[in-house]
Design a protein around this motif. Sequence first.
Motif, short mmCIF file in Angstrom:
data_model
loop_
_atom_site.label_atom_id
_atom_site.label_comp_id
_atom_site.label_asym_id
_atom_site.label_seq_id
_atom_site.Cartn_x
_atom_site.Cartn_y
_atom_site.Cartn_z
N ARG A 178 -3.65 7.03 13.66
CA ARG A 178 -5.09 6.80 13.46
C ARG A 178 -5.45 6.81 11.97
O ARG A 178 -6.19 5.94 11.49
N ASP A 179 -4.93 7.77 11.23
CA ASP A 179 -5.20 7.83 9.79
C ASP A 179 -4.72 6.57 9.08
O ASP A 179 -5.39 6.05 8.18
N ALA A 180 -3.55 6.08 9.50
CA ALA A 180 -2.99 4.90 8.85
C ALA A 180 -3.88 3.68 9.06
O ALA A 180 -4.12 2.90 8.13
N PHE A 181 -4.40 3.52 10.27
CA PHE A 181 -5.26 2.37 10.53
C PHE A 181 -6.63 2.52 9.87
O PHE A 181 -7.23 1.52 9.43
N MET A 182 -7.14 3.73 9.76
CA MET A 182 -8.40 3.91 9.04
C MET A 182 -8.23 3.55 7.56
O MET A 182 -9.09 2.89 6.96
N LYS A 183 -7.12 3.94 6.97
CA LYS A 183 -6.84 3.57 5.58
C LYS A 183 -6.69 2.05 5.45
O LYS A 183 -7.13 1.46 4.46
N ALA A 184 -6.08 1.44 6.46
CA ALA A 184 -5.91 -0.02 6.42
C ALA A 184 -7.26 -0.73 6.51
O ALA A 184 -7.48 -1.75 5.84
N GLN A 185 -8.18 -0.19 7.31
CA GLN A 185 -9.52 -0.77 7.39
C GLN A 185 -10.23 -0.69 6.05
O GLN A 185 -10.85 -1.66 5.58
N ASP A 186 -10.14 0.49 5.40
CA ASP A 186 -10.76 0.66 4.08
C ASP A 186 -10.11 -0.26 3.05
O ASP A 186 -10.79 -0.88 2.22
N TYR A 187 -8.78 -0.35 3.11
CA TYR A 187 -8.03 -1.20 2.18
C TYR A 187 -8.46 -2.66 2.32
O TYR A 187 -8.68 -3.35 1.32
N LYS A 188 -8.61 -3.11 3.56
CA LYS A 188 -9.01 -4.50 3.80
C LYS A 188 -10.38 -4.78 3.18
O LYS A 188 -10.60 -5.82 2.55
N ALA A 189 -11.31 -3.84 3.36
CA ALA A 189 -12.66 -4.01 2.81
C ALA A 189 -12.63 -4.03 1.28
O ALA A 189 -13.30 -4.87 0.64
N LYS A 190 -11.85 -3.13 0.68
CA LYS A 190 -11.76 -3.09 -0.79
C LYS A 190 -11.07 -4.34 -1.33
O LYS A 190 -11.46 -4.87 -2.38
N ARG A 191 -10.07 -4.82 -0.63
CA ARG A 191 -9.37 -6.04 -1.05
C ARG A 191 -10.32 -7.24 -1.02
O ARG A 191 -10.33 -8.06 -1.94
N ALA A 192 -11.13 -7.33 0.05
CA ALA A 192 -12.08 -8.43 0.15
C ALA A 192 -13.13 -8.35 -0.94
O ALA A 192 -13.51 -9.37 -1.53
#
Length: 403
Positions: A178-192
Amino acid sequence: MNFAITSGYVVPIDGDPIDGGTVLVQDGKIAAVGRDVAVPEGTPVVDAAGGWVLPGFVEAHGHLGVYEEAEGWAGQDTNEMTDPNGARLRALDAINPADLAFADALSGGVTTAVIKPGSGNPIGGQTVAIKCWGRSVDEMLVKEPASVKSALGENPKRVYGDQKKLPSTRQGVAAVIRDAFMKAQDYKAKRAAAADEGKPFDRDGTLEILVRVLDGELPWCQHTHRADDISTALRLADEFGYRLIINHGTDGHLLADTLADRDVPVIIGPLFTSRSKVELRRRSLRNPGILARAGVRLAITTDHPVVPIHFLVHQATLAVKEGLDPAEALRSITLNPARIMGIDDRVGALRPGLDADVVIWSGDPLDVMSRALRVFVSGREVYTYADGEAVVADPYYRESSDR
């Protein structure tokens, strides 16, 4: 690599069997399948002599090349058990095509295998689909990555519990994912946001691959045995919206209606094992039939080397003995795993346009006395059994006309 296989009992898998059928191969692809196929003049003919002609089998979950046989520590590259999140790891980078298992695979009619990292980590890494013959993994490649491997249950909690670190419990394993996917969601938003603003952005290999899972590009292959762990896998998939594939699914029959209603496929197995741990208490050869009758998309796995790769078809045979429909048994080691793993545009059936991975059997493959007599991978004959002797073509030697 142009030839025609004639006079066989052709089983296309996605169509009705054809007695006295012909399979025409051109440029390493299947060009035509039928009873009245026009064979161009001068095309070499392979006489199946009444044998059964099928597509090569597909192993949906194995460790060929990363867990080498007869090599011990030197050939063990299945698990990088130093980081609970190994999403950036690739099975592709650890496969040795010289592993003895690849020759065994051909002897059992297996021409394609999806190679996966092991189950020591909550997130094990990226899987790869390859052919079972070739000089290098790059030449053998069918699809990379094919999915991302993850594990729930006993294995990761044992590995990290022994190290006295997170995760040492089932709730810890789920939390890591769960932590890994939450970080991935944040990463995707910051990348965009960085892209919109034209700013540089530090890439992260672990999070990049998890974003591809979130975006639906890659399925999530979830190692899970117990029914409670399968429920956790469904819960996590609901939370983050990714495509879930249950791997092993020992207790899957207990939730068969739920899995069928949600169209979550199950890669079941290995089936020829002892009940060596708590999670395997309900392991039974009856389970594949129960899942299939409920409407679950089903593939059978050896989890090689847990069960030797050339026993893939024998697991299907004994599942038939315990209630699995014979036609579904053949689909569970051909077209079903190909579809589940997203490689049915290349393998899994005898259909025009697919790779010419074709096996001539002495009889019904579900008869344990039948043998794979001739095996073709992408139109090249790579295995032959005759007069009590098996011969595997040397991938490092090519005739000049084939170079």
